[in-house]
Design a protein around this motif. Structure first.
Motif, PDB file in Angstrom:
ATOM      1  N   THR A 135      50.457 -13.260  45.170  1.00 37.60           N
ATOM      2  CA  THR A 135      49.359 -12.473  44.594  1.00 37.60           C
ATOM      3  C   THR A 135      48.334 -13.388  43.928  1.00 37.60           C
ATOM      4  OG1 THR A 135      50.864 -10.612  44.217  1.00 37.60           O
ATOM      5  CG2 THR A 135      48.796 -10.607  42.983  1.00 37.60           C
ATOM      6  N   ALA A 136      48.819 -14.418  43.217  1.00 37.93           N
ATOM      7  CA  ALA A 136      47.915 -15.357  42.544  1.00 37.93           C
ATOM      8  C   ALA A 136      47.049 -16.097  43.562  1.00 37.93           C
ATOM      9  CB  ALA A 136      48.723 -16.349  41.707  1.00 37.93           C
ATOM     10  N   VAL A 137      47.669 -16.542  44.665  1.00 35.65           N
ATOM     11  CA  VAL A 137      46.913 -17.240  45.708  1.00 35.65           C
ATOM     12  C   VAL A 137      45.872 -16.304  46.317  1.00 35.65           C
ATOM     13  CG1 VAL A 137      47.071 -18.291  48.002  1.00 35.65           C
ATOM     14  CG2 VAL A 137      48.763 -18.866  46.257  1.00 35.65           C
ATOM     15  N   ASP A 138      46.282 -15.073  46.583  1.00 33.97           N
ATOM     16  CA  ASP A 138      45.377 -14.096  47.198  1.00 33.97           C
ATOM     17  C   ASP A 138      44.170 -13.820  46.290  1.00 33.97           C
ATOM     18  OD1 ASP A 138      44.870 -12.124  49.364  1.00 33.97           O
ATOM     19  OD2 ASP A 138      45.064 -10.693  47.725  1.00 33.97           O
ATOM     20  N   GLU A 139      44.401 -13.727  44.989  1.00 34.82           N
ATOM     21  CA  GLU A 139      43.304 -13.461  44.053  1.00 34.82           C
ATOM     22  C   GLU A 139      42.358 -14.663  43.946  1.00 34.82           C
ATOM     23  OE1 GLU A 139      45.305 -12.410  40.474  1.00 34.82           O
ATOM     24  OE2 GLU A 139      45.734 -10.340  41.124  1.00 34.82           O
ATOM     25  N   LEU A 140      42.919 -15.887  43.937  1.00 38.86           N
ATOM     26  CA  LEU A 140      42.081 -17.082  43.846  1.00 38.86           C
ATOM     27  C   LEU A 140      41.230 -17.275  45.107  1.00 38.86           C
ATOM     28  CD1 LEU A 140      44.599 -19.580  42.192  1.00 38.86           C
ATOM     29  CD2 LEU A 140      42.452 -18.804  41.188  1.00 38.86           C
ATOM     30  N   LEU A 141      41.795 -16.901  46.250  1.00 38.50           N
ATOM     31  CA  LEU A 141      41.076 -17.089  47.514  1.00 38.50           C
ATOM     32  C   LEU A 141      40.179 -15.913  47.881  1.00 38.50           C
ATOM     33  CD1 LEU A 141      43.742 -18.773  49.852  1.00 38.50           C
ATOM     34  CD2 LEU A 141      42.052 -19.839  48.351  1.00 38.50           C
ATOM     35  N   ASP A 142      40.286 -14.822  47.148  1.00 42.59           N
ATOM     36  CA  ASP A 142      39.547 -13.602  47.509  1.00 42.59           C
ATOM     37  C   ASP A 142      38.042 -13.833  47.693  1.00 42.59           C
ATOM     38  OD1 ASP A 142      39.444 -10.604  47.829  1.00 42.59           O
ATOM     39  OD2 ASP A 142      38.185 -10.818  46.042  1.00 42.59           O
ATOM     40  N   PRO A 143      37.342 -14.495  46.754  1.00 41.22           N
ATOM     41  CA  PRO A 143      35.895 -14.686  46.966  1.00 41.22           C
ATOM     42  C   PRO A 143      35.578 -15.551  48.180  1.00 41.22           C
ATOM     43  CG  PRO A 143      36.651 -15.886  45.015  1.00 41.22           C
ATOM     44  CD  PRO A 143      37.774 -15.010  45.434  1.00 41.22           C
ATOM     45  N   TYR A 144      36.444 -16.515  48.478  1.00 43.03           N
ATOM     46  CA  TYR A 144      36.214 -17.387  49.630  1.00 43.03           C
ATOM     47  C   TYR A 144      36.458 -16.644  50.939  1.00 43.03           C
ATOM     48  CZ  TYR A 144      36.374 -21.058  46.087  1.00 43.03           C
ATOM     49  OH  TYR A 144      36.121 -21.825  44.983  1.00 43.03           O
ATOM     50  N   ILE A 145      37.505 -15.814  50.954  1.00 47.29           N
ATOM     51  CA  ILE A 145      37.811 -15.035  52.163  1.00 47.29           C
ATOM     52  C   ILE A 145      36.690 -14.040  52.449  1.00 47.29           C
ATOM     53  CG2 ILE A 145      39.380 -13.309  53.138  1.00 47.29           C
ATOM     54  CD1 ILE A 145      41.687 -14.737  51.705  1.00 47.29           C
ATOM     55  N   LYS A 146      36.194 -13.385  51.399  1.00 47.91           N
ATOM     56  CA  LYS A 146      35.121 -12.402  51.586  1.00 47.91           C
ATOM     57  C   LYS A 146      33.839 -13.056  52.070  1.00 47.91           C
ATOM     58  CE  LYS A 146      36.720  -8.918  48.262  1.00 47.91           C
ATOM     59  NZ  LYS A 146      36.495  -8.310  46.922  1.00 47.91           N
TER      60      LYS A 146
END
Length: 466
Positions: free
Chosen positions: A65-76
């Motif tokens: 979950t932590a990785v997903d939240e940190l990468l969220d702006p980059y993925i979007k």
């Protein structure tokens, strides 16, 4: 319904039950780990601690979950619709990716351990057109490239058949995620661009890695840190790649666990090893989109050789060394009056205060970033990566270059590497065992700093007297 509610329910139930059997701080013995993790991970990931594992596995849902939240702006923000996950293990982060139903058209899972393959194949069964699973040790992808080179095989082509191909001057062709501590893997990334092979030959991959701090610092440090850390790999990496520090992840959330480093006073790498050993650094790495504006594909191997040769010892003086290849070239460097184009921060909004100690922000590169006031005492170790590129660009344009002994030396070394399996272009840089620690592997042949040499001389004299 999201993927996490549709698949691997038995794994989720076992995980929720087992994670309360023992607190993380109590997971000291193999029995405690086995009770906590159950049969989710193979025994060899639980029984042995390692200094720097080549690959690591996300071990709990909180970390995913932590990785997903940190990468969220980059993925979007990314235009990529294909993602490759290295060693997904029990699929914790994969489930986060599958929950982004509209983002990714293809999810390619590269797993090296047979233990995890059955669960990953279940994902493929439920999403046959979206999820592809391949049994591959991606951290050692250089071996596959070398095998193809020996027998003209198509293993690499088969592995990346589902990855779109795009020119370097266009957007990235895929995203990639993994937790990796393999130093040879990053040398292979450099070679993949220099020698136009492996997966970076089909496009600029947007890579997101969780790395041990010493490895990231070795790649992103400045020449101020000293001779032990700032090496040819550092210079080549910063010339060829953009990089950005995203955040820290607790090392305890990954398997296998890490052994404690000896940070005693006598350790030469104490400064680096003692920085955040309890964390991994989550970072973004992308090949530079404009790299071929500064050095052509034909000249990249010569640049690679130029940097490798001149950084065997960073105390080598620039003018005497270059005059061995092109006699009388020194005055051209000393009296250079051209306007210098100093490199600047690539991401101006980056907060430098949040960067790890000894790491510098990614900077632009240039063919006109001249070292100021160069003289016969200036050493190669004084040059920043962009200044190294500028020096090579000047050297390459001199009229004597085509007849220089540099080209003869370079061509002879290329022929030797082609002829020898041990010293081949692909094998040369991955010559060390995976289990050797990152720092020792990258720095074992590095020259000592002056004060260390003096100390060692004094200690030898003392030993003789006693």
């Amino acid at each position: 319904m999201s993927f996490s509610k549709r698949i691997l329910k038995s794994v989720d139930i076992r995980w929720r039950c087992q994670r309360f059997y023992a607190a993380k701080t109590d997971l000291k013995t193999f029995g405690q780990k086995k009770q906590h993790y159950g049969n989710l991970f193979p025994d060899k990931l639980l029984s042995k601690k390692q200094k720097t594992p080549a690959t690591m596995y996300l071990a709990n849902y909180k970390a995913a979950t932590a990785v997903d939240e940190l990468l969220d702006p980059y993925i979007k923000h990314s235009s990529c619709d294909t993602i490759l996950e290295m060693n997904p293990g029990i699929g914790l982060f994969t489930r986060k990716l599958l929950d982004r139903e509209d983002k990714f058209r293809k999810i390619l899972l590269m797993e090296s351990m047979d233990f995890f393959m059955d669960n990953l194949q279940e994902m493929h069964s439920l999403y046959p057109h979206k999820v592809k699973v391949k049994n591959c040790d991606f951290a050692n992808i250089w071996k596959v490239v070398y095998q193809d080179k020996i027998d003209n095989g198509t293993r690499v082509e088969e592995l990346f058949r589902d990855i779109p191909r795009r020119p370097y001057n266009e957007d990235c062709n895929m995203m990639m995620f993994g937790a990796i501590g393999s130093y040879p893997f990053f040398k292979h990334l450099i070679n993949s661009i220099v020698f136009q092979n492996s997966f970076l030959n089909i496009g600029r991959a947007e890579m997101y890695f969780a790395l041990p701090p010493p490895l990231y610092l070795h790649l992103t440090c400045s020449n101020d840190i000293g001779y032990m850390i700032y090496r040819s790999t550092t210079i080549l990496f910063q010339i060829l790649f953009e990089y950005k520090f995203i955040g820290c992840l607790p090392r305890e959330d990954f398997l296998p666990q890490q052994t404690e480093y000896n940070t005693s006073k006598g350790s030469k790498l104490r400064r680096v090893r003692s920085i955040n050993p309890e964390n991994l650094y989550l970072v973004r790495i992308v090949p530079r989109k404009n790299i071929f504006d500064y050095v052509s594909t034909e000249d990249l191997p010569a640049l690679w050789y130029f940097i490798k040769q001149n950084c065997v010892s960073r105390r080598n003086r620039i003018i005497p060394n270059l005059e061995k290849w092109i006699p009388g070239c020194g005055p051209r460097l000393i009296v250079n009056k051209r306007q210098s184009e100093v490199s600047t921060m690539l991401y101006p909004d980056e907060d430098i205060s949040k960067l790890p100690k000894y790491s510098i922000p990614c900077k632009t590169i240039s063919n006109q970033d001249y070292y100021p006031n160069i003289n016969i005492y200036t050493q190669f170790g004084d040059l920043a990566p962009s200044q190294f590129l500028t020096l090579f660009s000047m050297f390459r344009k001199w009229p004597e270059y085509g007849e220089s002994s540099f080209l003869a030396s370079y061509e002879n070394n290329m022929l030797k590497m082609e002829a020898s399996a041990e010293d081949s272009v692909d094998g040369m840089v991955e010559e060390d065992d995976d289990d050797v620690s990152t720092e020792e592997r990258s720095l074992k042949d590095a020259p000592l700093e002056p004060e260390t040499i003096q100390k060692s001389k004094r200690s030898r004299i003392k030993d003789k007297e006693s």
